[in-house]
Design a protein around this motif. Structure first.
Motif: not given
Length: 306
Positions: A220-221, A225-231
């Motif tokens: 979740i954290f 913080i990051f966008k969907e692709n980066a996360a």
């Protein structure tokens, strides 16, 4: 002020603020490095039990997952328990079984290994007590025989002997006295380490019990913080790294244990002294990648040759 000018003003303000913050940080690092070092040391000392607990929980994670997969199937078949109750009960019992299993394994290993190591170390010390005076006598005898035929070298030998005597009086003996005086702080540091390990064991219970909750909160954290692709990329790479590192660590520990047993049996069969001590040294250092076998082989070879 227009919208574009406002953005430029805010951008310049942030840059100036960051520049001043870096300048102030550099000033404190340069002129207050002792205080900063003490602060960092204090923070590391406070976090040490939590670090130990996290490492222990990570090492026992695979064992706990194994028990939990087995127990989840059993409890999920019960009609008296909801799915959440079955999962919680499986988690708690698997943690208990994990600690029982690891405690039994470590106790058995220590029960077998420690007496052998003590026996090997005792034999090594007793051998050195007998061998070292014999070596000194042989060196002295060789020196006398050599100087009978080569009197020209006597001044050099005398200067070396005088240097050794002076060095032992001025350097060696004071250092030995300092070593004796430093035994109390060393014992206190050992007690501190034991205390940290005890607290780390307690902390590892919480890490191991709440490992799935921690993983969920971490996801979740990262997604916040990051966008969907980066996360998604970070989560996938973390899972892959965890899988690879866990497999590497487990394989190394199992392989090193098997190698230590093979070393011990081979040394006993060949009649080489101190088999338990050498097997433990080689087995433990084999966990270190690449350089571990060399690190274990060198002191073991020296011990055998002595």
């Amino acid at each position: 002020m227009g919208k574009d000018n406002l953005k430029k003003f805010l951008f310049i303000s942030v840059i100036i603020f960051l520049g001043l913050a870096l300048a102030i940080t550099y000033f404190f690092v340069l002129f207050r490095k002792d205080n900063i070092g003490q602060s960092i040391s204090s923070i590391v000392a406070i976090l040490r039990p939590f670090t130990i607990g996290a490492v222990l929980a990570y090492i026992m994670k695979s064992t706990c997952n194994f028990f939990e997969r087995f127990l989840s199937k059993k409890f999920s078949q019960s009609k008296k328990l909801s799915s959440r109750q079955a999962a919680n009960r499986a988690n708690i019992i698997s943690v208990i079984l994990t600690y029982i299993t690891w405690s039994a394994i470590l106790t058995a290993l220590l029960w077998i290994i420690i007496p052998q190591i003590v026996q090997s170390v005792t034999k090594f010390v007793n051998d050195m007590i007998v061998l070292i005076p014999d070596w000194v006598d042989k060196i002295f005898e060789w020196e006398q025989n050599f100087l009978k035929d080569h009197e020209i070298f006597r001044p050099y030998f005398d200067s070396i002997v005088n240097w050794l005597i002076t060095w032992s009086e001025t350097e060696l003996i004071p250092k030995l006295r300092d070593f004796g005086a430093s035994l109390v702080p060393a014992l206190l540091s050992i007690l501190t380490i034991i205390k940290d390990i005890a607290i780390g064991l307690i902390v590892s219970v919480f890490f191991l019990t709440g490992r799935k909750i921690l993983a969920t909160k971490s996801k979740i954290f990262i997604n916040c913080i990051f966008k969907e692709n980066a996360a998604n990329a970070i989560i996938d790479e973390t899972k892959y790294a965890d899988k690879m590192f866990s497999g590497f660590l487990e394989g190394k520990v199992i392989g090193s244990t098997i190698l230590a047993l093979v070393y011990y049996l081979a040394l006993v069969i060949m009649g080489i002294p101190y088999p338990a001590l050498i097997a433990v040294i080689c087995g433990v250092t084999n966990i270190i990648p690449f350089f571990g076998p060399f690190i274990g082989a060198i002191p073991s070879g020296v011990i055998i040759l002595m």
